[in-house]
Write an enzyme that holds these catalytic residues in place. Structure first.
Site, PDB file in Angstrom:
ATOM      1  N   LYS A 106       0.830  -1.212   0.000  1.00 14.94           N
ATOM      2  CA  LYS A 106       0.000   0.000   0.000  1.00 14.94           C
ATOM      3  C   LYS A 106       0.865   1.263   0.000  1.00 14.94           C
ATOM      4  O   LYS A 106       0.621   2.193  -0.746  1.00 14.94           O
ATOM      5  CB  LYS A 106      -0.908   0.060   1.244  1.00 14.94           C
ATOM      6  CG  LYS A 106      -1.813  -1.126   1.430  1.00 14.94           C
ATOM      7  CD  LYS A 106      -2.737  -0.951   2.651  1.00 14.94           C
ATOM      8  CE  LYS A 106      -2.024  -0.879   3.987  1.00 14.94           C
ATOM      9  NZ  LYS A 106      -1.369  -2.132   4.386  1.00 14.94           N
ATOM     10  N   ARG A 148      -8.778   1.108   9.714  1.00 15.43           N
ATOM     11  CA  ARG A 148      -8.325  -0.248  10.004  1.00 15.43           C
ATOM     12  C   ARG A 148      -9.340  -1.019  10.842  1.00 15.43           C
ATOM     13  O   ARG A 148      -9.106  -2.179  11.153  1.00 15.43           O
ATOM     14  CB  ARG A 148      -7.030  -0.174  10.798  1.00 15.43           C
ATOM     15  CG  ARG A 148      -5.767  -0.580  10.007  1.00 15.43           C
ATOM     16  CD  ARG A 148      -4.618  -0.429  10.970  1.00 15.43           C
ATOM     17  NE  ARG A 148      -3.398  -1.056  10.633  1.00 15.43           N
ATOM     18  CZ  ARG A 148      -2.377  -0.491  10.008  1.00 15.43           C
ATOM     19  NH1 ARG A 148      -2.508   0.717   9.520  1.00 15.43           N
ATOM     20  NH2 ARG A 148      -1.255  -1.134   9.854  1.00 15.43           N
ATOM     21  N   ARG A 161      12.090  -5.809   3.542  1.00 10.53           N
ATOM     22  CA  ARG A 161      11.989  -4.358   3.767  1.00 10.53           C
ATOM     23  C   ARG A 161      12.941  -3.928   4.882  1.00 10.53           C
ATOM     24  O   ARG A 161      13.634  -2.926   4.752  1.00 10.53           O
ATOM     25  CB  ARG A 161      10.550  -3.981   4.139  1.00 10.53           C
ATOM     26  CG  ARG A 161      10.399  -2.527   4.566  1.00 10.53           C
ATOM     27  CD  ARG A 161       8.999  -2.024   4.442  1.00 10.53           C
ATOM     28  NE  ARG A 161       8.168  -2.389   5.570  1.00 10.53           N
ATOM     29  CZ  ARG A 161       6.839  -2.232   5.595  1.00 10.53           C
ATOM     30  NH1 ARG A 161       6.208  -1.759   4.556  1.00 10.53           N
ATOM     31  NH2 ARG A 161       6.147  -2.569   6.664  1.00 10.53           N
ATOM     32  N   ARG A 211      12.182  -0.395  11.291  1.00 11.35           N
ATOM     33  CA  ARG A 211      10.990  -0.379  12.140  1.00 11.35           C
ATOM     34  C   ARG A 211      11.043  -1.538  13.122  1.00 11.35           C
ATOM     35  O   ARG A 211      11.273  -2.673  12.721  1.00 11.35           O
ATOM     36  CB  ARG A 211       9.744  -0.506  11.257  1.00 11.35           C
ATOM     37  CG  ARG A 211       9.374   0.771  10.556  1.00 11.35           C
ATOM     38  CD  ARG A 211       8.248   0.548   9.584  1.00 11.35           C
ATOM     39  NE  ARG A 211       7.055  -0.053  10.196  1.00 11.35           N
ATOM     40  CZ  ARG A 211       5.884  -0.163   9.581  1.00 11.35           C
ATOM     41  NH1 ARG A 211       5.737   0.286   8.359  1.00 11.35           N
ATOM     42  NH2 ARG A 211       4.863  -0.718  10.188  1.00 11.35           N
ATOM     43  N   ARG A 244       0.561  -8.315  13.966  1.00 17.50           N
ATOM     44  CA  ARG A 244       0.013  -7.332  13.008  1.00 17.50           C
ATOM     45  C   ARG A 244      -0.933  -8.017  12.023  1.00 17.50           C
ATOM     46  O   ARG A 244      -1.975  -7.472  11.664  1.00 17.50           O
ATOM     47  CB  ARG A 244       1.151  -6.619  12.271  1.00 17.50           C
ATOM     48  CG  ARG A 244       1.948  -5.697  13.196  1.00 17.50           C
ATOM     49  CD  ARG A 244       3.244  -5.232  12.558  1.00 17.50           C
ATOM     50  NE  ARG A 244       3.053  -4.457  11.356  1.00 17.50           N
ATOM     51  CZ  ARG A 244       3.989  -4.270  10.422  1.00 17.50           C
ATOM     52  NH1 ARG A 244       5.184  -4.815  10.568  1.00 17.50           N
ATOM     53  NH2 ARG A 244       3.741  -3.551   9.359  1.00 17.50           N
TER      54      ARG A 244
HETATM   55  P1  AMP Z   1       1.594   0.802   9.361  1.00 13.92           P
HETATM   56  O1  AMP Z   1       2.764   1.688   9.096  1.00 13.92           O
HETATM   57  O2  AMP Z   1       0.357   1.191   8.604  1.00 13.92           O
HETATM   58  O3  AMP Z   1       1.937  -0.656   9.190  1.00 13.92           O
HETATM   59  O4  AMP Z   1       1.213   0.991  10.895  1.00 13.92           O
HETATM   60  C1  AMP Z   1       2.134   0.678  11.923  1.00 13.92           C
HETATM   61  C2  AMP Z   1       1.412   0.547  13.238  1.00 13.92           C
HETATM   62  O5  AMP Z   1       0.793   1.791  13.588  1.00 13.92           O
HETATM   63  C3  AMP Z   1       0.282  -0.465  13.275  1.00 13.92           C
HETATM   64  O6  AMP Z   1       0.728  -1.783  13.509  1.00 13.92           O
HETATM   65  C4  AMP Z   1      -0.570   0.075  14.420  1.00 13.92           C
HETATM   66  O7  AMP Z   1       0.009  -0.212  15.670  1.00 13.92           O
HETATM   67  C5  AMP Z   1      -0.469   1.571  14.198  1.00 13.92           C
HETATM   68  N1  AMP Z   1      -1.516   2.062  13.284  1.00 13.92           N
HETATM   69  C6  AMP Z   1      -1.346   2.614  12.065  1.00 13.92           C
HETATM   70  N2  AMP Z   1      -2.510   2.969  11.529  1.00 13.92           N
HETATM   71  C7  AMP Z   1      -3.461   2.613  12.418  1.00 13.92           C
HETATM   72  C8  AMP Z   1      -4.884   2.697  12.434  1.00 13.92           C
HETATM   73  N3  AMP Z   1      -5.571   3.206  11.397  1.00 13.92           N
HETATM   74  N4  AMP Z   1      -5.526   2.224  13.533  1.00 13.92           N
HETATM   75  C9  AMP Z   1      -4.864   1.713  14.580  1.00 13.92           C
HETATM   76  N5  AMP Z   1      -3.529   1.590  14.632  1.00 13.92           N
HETATM   77  C10 AMP Z   1      -2.829   2.042  13.556  1.00 13.92           C
END
Ligand code: AMP
Length: 193
Positions: free
Chosen positions: A13, A88, A127, A139, A150
């Protein structure tokens, strides 16, 4: 144009959102990026979210809805945006629906990147290796252990969003296992630009 990118962690994404944002000259809104920035800046939200992110769970709906509501007010978001990693949960999707309704804004598309979940851990590990080789900070949640949490969060809390948007007639899917350029092409075709 207002677009949501849906899909499991590691589905691509973010990569596609960066490309589309550049082409359409609209901001790429990644709640993950925003939360990581808040963690780095040690803001109250960042401090609250840090532990949750590090263990791979979802941050509360209130926090992310607040972040998105504020971000959508900014000048550069008035012409449109690409949402990556938000919503989400169904509650977040409903919150977004009412946020957009209040602003008289409409979504143009919801694009889901379909991937083979068994290949995702490998992508995440790659990654992490690539980031390390570029000298970037890796990360903390990009490791196989946290990735399991996740992916579980995705399956239980996020996957139901496909039905939410399918019911509205908005859901489109692309095969996220194709090479990056082909995925970009598929997204372009759906959006017609
Ligand atoms: P991402 O970079 O989108 O993989 O997000 C990394 C982490 O941020 C996720 O595993 C969640 O802990 C938190 N996170 C990101 N976006 C959301 C969301 N829309 N709702 C809840 N937690 C989020």
């Amino acid at each position: 144009m207002r677009v949501i990118f849906l899909g499991a962690p590691g589905a691509g994404k973010g990569t596609q959102a960066v490309r589309l944002a550049e082409r359409l000259r609209i901001p790429h809104l990644s709640t993950g990026d925003m939360l990581r920035a808040a963690v780095a800046a040690k803001t109250p939200i960042g401090n609250k979210a840090k532990e949750v992110i590090d263990r791979g769970d979802l941050v509360s709906d209130d926090i992310v809805l607040g972040i998105i509501a504020d971000r959508c007010e900014e000048a550069d978001a008035q012409a449109g945006f690409i949402l990556d990693g938000f919503p989400r949960t169904v509650a977040q999707a409903e919150g977004l629906d009412s946020l957009l309704k209040n602003k008289n804004m409409k979504l143009d598309a919801v694009i889901e990147f379909q991937v083979d979940e068994s290949k995702l851990v490998g992508r995440i590990v790659k990654r992490a290796e690539e980031m390390a080789s570029r000298g970037e900070q890796v990360r903390k949640d990009d490791n196989p252990e946290v990735f399991k949490t996740r992916l579980d969060a995705y399956r239980v809390q996020t996957a139901p969003l496909s039905a939410h948007y399918a019911e509205k007639g908005m859901l489109r899917t692309v095969d996220g296992m194709q090479p990056i350029d082909q995925v970009t092409e598929a997204v372009r075709e759906i959006l017609g630009r």
